[in-house]
Scaffold this motif. Structure first.
Motif, PDB file in Angstrom:
ATOM      1  N   GLU A 137      15.142  -9.850  -0.996  1.00 57.65           N
ATOM      2  CA  GLU A 137      13.688  -9.990  -0.895  1.00 57.65           C
ATOM      3  C   GLU A 137      13.266 -11.321  -1.522  1.00 57.65           C
ATOM      4  N   PRO A 138      12.325 -12.011  -0.884  1.00 56.50           N
ATOM      5  CA  PRO A 138      12.022 -13.362  -1.363  1.00 56.50           C
ATOM      6  C   PRO A 138      11.044 -13.427  -2.520  1.00 56.50           C
ATOM      7  N   ASP A 139      10.092 -12.509  -2.573  1.00 57.93           N
ATOM      8  CA  ASP A 139       8.941 -12.733  -3.441  1.00 57.93           C
ATOM      9  C   ASP A 139       8.837 -11.660  -4.517  1.00 57.93           C
ATOM     10  N   VAL A 140       7.916 -11.899  -5.416  1.00 57.26           N
ATOM     11  CA  VAL A 140       7.583 -10.946  -6.467  1.00 57.26           C
ATOM     12  C   VAL A 140       6.906  -9.739  -5.831  1.00 57.26           C
ATOM     13  N   GLU A 141       7.274  -8.544  -6.301  1.00 54.40           N
ATOM     14  CA  GLU A 141       6.594  -7.350  -5.800  1.00 54.40           C
ATOM     15  C   GLU A 141       5.117  -7.383  -6.189  1.00 54.40           C
ATOM     16  N   LYS A 142       4.267  -6.954  -5.286  1.00 51.38           N
ATOM     17  CA  LYS A 142       2.831  -6.957  -5.553  1.00 51.38           C
ATOM     18  C   LYS A 142       2.485  -5.904  -6.601  1.00 51.38           C
ATOM     19  N   ALA A 143       1.529  -6.219  -7.461  1.00 51.76           N
ATOM     20  CA  ALA A 143       1.126  -5.278  -8.497  1.00 51.76           C
ATOM     21  C   ALA A 143       0.560  -4.001  -7.874  1.00 51.76           C
ATOM     22  N   PHE A 144      -0.302  -4.157  -6.874  1.00 51.76           N
ATOM     23  CA  PHE A 144      -0.890  -3.035  -6.159  1.00 51.76           C
ATOM     24  C   PHE A 144      -1.049  -3.426  -4.695  1.00 51.76           C
ATOM     25  N   THR A 145      -0.938  -2.437  -3.831  1.00 49.69           N
ATOM     26  CA  THR A 145      -1.318  -2.608  -2.430  1.00 49.69           C
ATOM     27  C   THR A 145      -2.293  -1.495  -2.068  1.00 49.69           C
ATOM     28  N   VAL A 146      -3.092  -1.732  -1.029  1.00 46.59           N
ATOM     29  CA  VAL A 146      -4.058  -0.748  -0.549  1.00 46.59           C
ATOM     30  C   VAL A 146      -3.731  -0.413   0.900  1.00 46.59           C
ATOM     31  N   ASP A 147      -3.700   0.889   1.193  1.00 50.68           N
ATOM     32  CA  ASP A 147      -3.462   1.355   2.555  1.00 50.68           C
ATOM     33  C   ASP A 147      -4.795   1.714   3.199  1.00 50.68           C
ATOM     34  N   PHE A 148      -5.054   1.116   4.357  1.00 52.30           N
ATOM     35  CA  PHE A 148      -6.244   1.426   5.139  1.00 52.30           C
ATOM     36  C   PHE A 148      -5.805   2.296   6.323  1.00 52.30           C
ATOM     37  N   SER A 149      -6.258   3.540   6.345  1.00 52.27           N
ATOM     38  CA  SER A 149      -5.966   4.423   7.472  1.00 52.27           C
ATOM     39  C   SER A 149      -7.129   4.344   8.454  1.00 52.27           C
ATOM     40  N   LEU A 150      -6.835   3.798   9.640  1.00 53.29           N
ATOM     41  CA  LEU A 150      -7.871   3.546  10.650  1.00 53.29           C
ATOM     42  C   LEU A 150      -7.592   4.382  11.892  1.00 53.29           C
ATOM     43  N   VAL A 151      -8.641   4.719  12.599  1.00 58.65           N
ATOM     44  CA  VAL A 151      -8.501   5.343  13.917  1.00 58.65           C
ATOM     45  C   VAL A 151      -9.015   4.330  14.931  1.00 58.65           C
ATOM     46  N   VAL A 152      -8.095   3.783  15.726  1.00 56.99           N
ATOM     47  CA  VAL A 152      -8.430   2.751  16.703  1.00 56.99           C
ATOM     48  C   VAL A 152      -8.225   3.334  18.096  1.00 56.99           C
ATOM     49  N   GLU A 153      -9.300   3.366  18.859  1.00 57.16           N
ATOM     50  CA  GLU A 153      -9.234   3.939  20.210  1.00 57.16           C
ATOM     51  C   GLU A 153      -8.582   5.325  20.180  1.00 57.16           C
ATOM     52  N   GLY A 154      -8.923   6.094  19.139  1.00 56.10           N
ATOM     53  CA  GLY A 154      -8.428   7.465  19.035  1.00 56.10           C
ATOM     54  C   GLY A 154      -7.062   7.605  18.404  1.00 56.10           C
ATOM     55  N   GLU A 155      -6.398   6.506  18.093  1.00 57.22           N
ATOM     56  CA  GLU A 155      -5.050   6.562  17.523  1.00 57.22           C
ATOM     57  C   GLU A 155      -5.081   6.105  16.064  1.00 57.22           C
ATOM     58  N   GLU A 156      -4.449   6.877  15.184  1.00 56.51           N
ATOM     59  CA  GLU A 156      -4.428   6.516  13.768  1.00 56.51           C
ATOM     60  C   GLU A 156      -3.397   5.406  13.524  1.00 56.51           C
ATOM     61  N   ILE A 157      -3.872   4.355  12.897  1.00 56.20           N
ATOM     62  CA  ILE A 157      -3.026   3.202  12.597  1.00 56.20           C
ATOM     63  C   ILE A 157      -3.277   2.808  11.149  1.00 56.20           C
ATOM     64  N   ALA A 158      -2.217   2.594  10.402  1.00 52.18           N
ATOM     65  CA  ALA A 158      -2.340   2.234   8.984  1.00 52.18           C
ATOM     66  C   ALA A 158      -2.020   0.760   8.778  1.00 52.18           C
ATOM     67  N   LEU A 159      -2.871   0.097   8.005  1.00 50.82           N
ATOM     68  CA  LEU A 159      -2.643  -1.290   7.606  1.00 50.82           C
ATOM     69  C   LEU A 159      -2.528  -1.347   6.087  1.00 50.82           C
ATOM     70  N   THR A 160      -1.669  -2.204   5.598  1.00 47.23           N
ATOM     71  CA  THR A 160      -1.485  -2.362   4.151  1.00 47.23           C
ATOM     72  C   THR A 160      -1.833  -3.785   3.754  1.00 47.23           C
ATOM     73  N   ARG A 161      -2.599  -3.924   2.691  1.00 45.47           N
ATOM     74  CA  ARG A 161      -2.970  -5.242   2.178  1.00 45.47           C
ATOM     75  C   ARG A 161      -2.706  -5.286   0.675  1.00 45.47           C
TER      76      ARG A 161
END
Length: 831
Positions: A444-468
């Motif tokens: 792995e190249p980088d430092v692990e992030k202190a925290f990440t946030v998961d966004f659970s979205l429903v797009v066109e009826g389908e659940e899709i998760a994004l992490t930032r």
């Protein structure tokens, strides 16, 4: 010391940039990303260091052929020199890691590392493997191959030594061996809990024409990579130059290249290509069971893509996503699901970020995190849930077009939350490699992030998760909006100053200050300790009230009694803190590294200083130090008892140089400071009138030619170096004053040197110069250019490639004694 202030998206990777400004994908980026969904090919490039990679070829693979492209650098570049600051060793490796990641964000490739430590220039792979644990580093290369699953592997260097650097040759040897080992289930079977054996189709060497070394030939496989990409608006040579120019600590800024560019390849294993590097490799969806339907959906999406209204493709992308989810599990399913999720986000114009309202948080404390969502193009998106540690919000709210939805929450950070520390620095490192015990972190190249946030979205009826990642964002009145990493810190850190203590005689005492730094407002009883093998010095508990980011000093008097009749030892500092029933011990130091071109870096280490009892005599008092590319020699000179004035152009202009007993130029000063040419006559006048000018090494490479004349007589600078820090040293002039006054130099003064002896030796010197030492690496012709001295008028001029910039901060006694003698050259009666 008198201080002088010195200032020194990828189009197909639509994820957030590493710990910096988020990506802003254009319709062109989205279009190329759609086309990349149909490409199931991958290529891994292998070399030894940051800057070894062929950025133009990486750019071509990632942005023209649309392959998943990776660069495996065996090291993080820890052992090189630093053009922009004084960081060396692991700190330089931290900088170069981030420079590589910045380069990859431009050229579109991904970045990986092994655990190998760059211990400096090596002339042979045998020397390299004497420091690295070859089997361990081979296992890392195999691990990356098994995880990345490249169809084609390319080495930057050959196995036969033309790369010039032992690390270079070693990287090719490991690549060739790993090509076979990665496919063998009997090799490194412990990895098979997480990955499967992988057989790449072929491995090739990307031959080169560097300066006087041309390894290309007409019979090698050739490929044109200088194309112009109209969707991006740049050629691959132009993008590659932007990528390579991120290696700022090495001075590798290059002009943008345009026009034809041919790359050459020689097969090392596997079937030789005749028409294409990927011939006989299926890079379409046919290689995956059930992929035909996915390919049809992607083709339909591409055909109907509207550059002015990319959100129209969101429903089709959701259908691609659903088809991918329905496929049997496989490598490409996982990869393409990641890609299509980010394409959904980009095509919809969705903005999703998680921002901390402060740059860091202390273990056991709390922090406000605000999440922001904006459906900028009005796609059919519903936010269902926002989740991170201590933050879980169910919303089920439709995202209206171009309206910000801000959800904030103060979260408690557990006392046991891990510090934001580069994972490769968590354990004590070995001589030639970092100790990393978690197999899944290796590479792995980088430092692990202190925290990440998961966004659970429903797009066109389908659940899709994004992490930032959670980031810290603020506004700079000059630079504007700035994104930085968010860190978890301990409540308090400690540091010891100065970092090295030199006792010149028995009975001498010197002050040592332990600074307790609060990372949050601190009200406590504090008991400070300095420990060595011989002595535990304790300050009685005192109440301290320290605002966040402020320090409280504890001063100790340190002498030879701390050494227990030894010549050197380490002193460790800690502070016991007590507030009511709460007790803690602060023992970690924190180092912060900040440059505009990379994210902020923080890392932690045990606080210590090196204590030396050196038989050291000095002459003279005042030193003028010409600031070069950055080193820690001035601090060491102060420990020797000298008063040091840092000299820049302004100080050179207004100072009477005769006040200085010696003037020393910092490393690469003549490479980096054009203004030195203006003061040549003034410096020579200083020497002629009895002064003493000592010039440390300058380079003869691409950083720039030496722009100023240095000495009173002619000499050149070669690329000769002695990389064996234990190489035998012959005294050519044992009677010379530099060998005898005020310290008698013996063979013992070359014991304990670190990393190397000398670099960038003098050559073709005028007869007025006297060479002092002869040394050689094993099997090489002896070289006399590490230290040359000339008398000029009443004074002396010295050029030296001896690596004082490494040895003095490392506390090598002989380096101190030899430097003292160089400074004293004009103090000998009759000299």
């Amino acid at each position: 010391m008198k201080q002088i202030c010195l200032t020194a998206l990828a189009c197909l990777q639509l994820c957030f940039a590493q710990a910096q400004t988020p990506a802003f994908p254009t319709s062109g980026d989205i279009y190329l990303g759609l086309k990349e969904l149909n490409v199931l090919g991958s290529v891994l490039y292998i070399a030894a260091h940051p800057d070894d990679e062929n950025t133009r070829l990486l750019t071509y693979f990632a942005k023209d052929r649309l392959y998943r492209t990776g660069y495996l650098s065996l090291t993080r570049g820890d052992g090189g020199q630093n053009l922009i600051g004084e960081e060396q060793g692991i700190e330089l490796g931290l900088i170069r890691t981030q420079e590589l990641l910045a380069a990859r964000r431009i050229d579109g490739a991904e970045q990986f590392f092994t655990r190998a430590y760059d211990f400096g220039f090596s002339k042979t792979p045998q020397e390299t493997f004497s420091k690295w644990d070859k089997e361990k580093i081979l296992s890392d290369v195999v691990w990356v191959i098994r995880k990345f699953q490249p169809d084609v592997i390319i080495t930057r260097f050959p196995t036969t030594g033309e790369g010039g650097h032992g690390h270079h040759t070693a990287s090719a040897m490991l690549g060739v061996e790993a090509f076979t080992a990665a496919a063998d289930p009997k090799r490194f079977p412990e990895q098979l809990k997480f990955v499967q054996p992988w057989k790449a189709t072929r491995i090739l060497w990307n031959s080169f024409n560097f300066g006087s070394v041309n390894t290309t030939s007409a019979d090698q496989f050739q490929m044109e990579v200088g194309n112009f990409n109209p969707v991006i608006g740049k050629s691959y040579g132009e993008i590659a130059a932007e990528s390579r120019s991120q290696h700022k600590s090495q001075g590798f800024g290059v002009p943008r290249g345009r026009g034809e560019a041919t790359e050459f390849f020689k097969s090392l294993n596997g079937p030789e290509p005749t028409t294409d590097l990927f011939e006989n490799i299926n890079t379409g969806w046919e290689r995956v069971r059930g992929g035909e339907q996915v390919a049809q959906l992607i083709n339909t999406t591409i055909a109907s893509f509207d550059f002015l209204q990319p959100q129209k493709s969101v429903p089709a992308l959701v259908q691609v996503y659903k088809a991918l989810k329905a496929m049997p599990d496989n490598y490409w399913k996982v990869q393409k699901l990641k890609e299509v999720k980010e394409l959904v986000s980009a095509a919809s114009g969705l903005w999703a970020e998680a921002i901390a309202l402060q740059p860091s948080v202390v273990q056991g404390d709390s922090v406000q995190i605000n999440t922001v969502l904006n459906n900028r193009l009005g796609a059919n998106i519903l936010v269902k849930r926002i989740h991170t540690q201590g933050f879980d919000t169910t919303l089920s709210a439709a995202l209206a077009k171009n309206k910000n939805i801000v959800v904030g929450r103060k979260i408690a950070v557990p006392s046991a939350k891990e510090l934001t520390q580069p994972y490769w620095l968590r354990e004590t490192m070995k001589e030639g490699y970092f100790e990393v015990k978690d197999q899944q972190l290796i590479g792995e190249p980088d430092v692990e992030k202190a925290f990440t946030v998961d966004f659970s979205l429903v797009v066109e009826g389908e659940e899709i998760a994004l992490t930032r990642p959670v980031q810290y964002k603020y506004n700079d009145p000059v630079k504007g909006e700035i994104y930085q990493p968010f860190f978890v810190f301990p409540a308090a850190t400690v540091s010891l100053q100065p970092p090295i203590l030199v006792l010149k005689k028995d009975g001498e005492k010197k002050p040592l200050t332990l600074y307790l730094t609060a990372q949050k407002n601190l009200n406590s009883s504090a008991e400070a300790h300095i420990r060595s093998a011989a002595v535990d010095s304790t300050k009685q508990p005192v109440p301290v009230s320290i605002p966040a980011r402020s320090s409280h000093p504890f001063t100790f008097s340190v002498g030879s009694e701390n050494l227990q009749q030894r010549k050197e030892d380490k002193l460790f500092g800690s502070v016991a803190l007590k507030n009511g029933k709460e007790e803690a011990t602060a023992y970690l130091s924190m180092r912060s590294i900040n440059y505009d071109h990379i994210p902020s870096i923080n890392y932690f280490f045990g606080s210590s200083v090196k204590l030396l009892n050196v038989d050291l005599k000095t002459e003279g008092k005042r030193i003028g130090y010409i600031v070069g590319a950055g080193d820690k020699v001035p601090e060491a000179l102060e420990q020797m008892g000298y008063e040091v004035t840092l000299l820049t152009a302004k100080e050179m202009a207004r100072n009477n140089l005769e006040q200085f007993d010696a003037i020393i130029s910092g490393v690469r000063a003549y490479n980096t400071a054009d203004w030195l040419n203006t003061y040549y006559e003034k410096l020579m006048h200083y020497v002629e009138n009895g002064g003493n000018l000592i010039v440390q090494y300058n380079t003869s490479n691409q950083i720039g030619p030496v722009r100023a004349k240095m000495g009173p007589y002619n000499f050149g600078i070669s690329r000769a170096r002695i990389t064996d820090e234990n190489a035998a040293v012959t005294f050519l002039k044992p009677e010379h004053p530099v060998m005898n006054y005020p310290n008698k130099i013996t063979k013992a003064d070359f014991d304990g040197w670190v990393q190397e002896r000398s670099i960038y030796h003098a050559e073709n010197w005028d007869n007025n110069f006297e060479p002092i030492f002869r040394m050689a690496d094993a099997g090489e012709t002896p070289n006399d250019g590490s230290l040359i001295i000339a008398k000029h008028g009443k004074g002396f001029f010295t050029y030296t490639g001896l690596v004082f910039f490494r040895e003095l901060p490392a506390g090598v006694p002989g380096a101190y004694r030899l430097m003292a003698n160089l400074i004293a050259l004009n103090k000998i009666k009759g000299s």
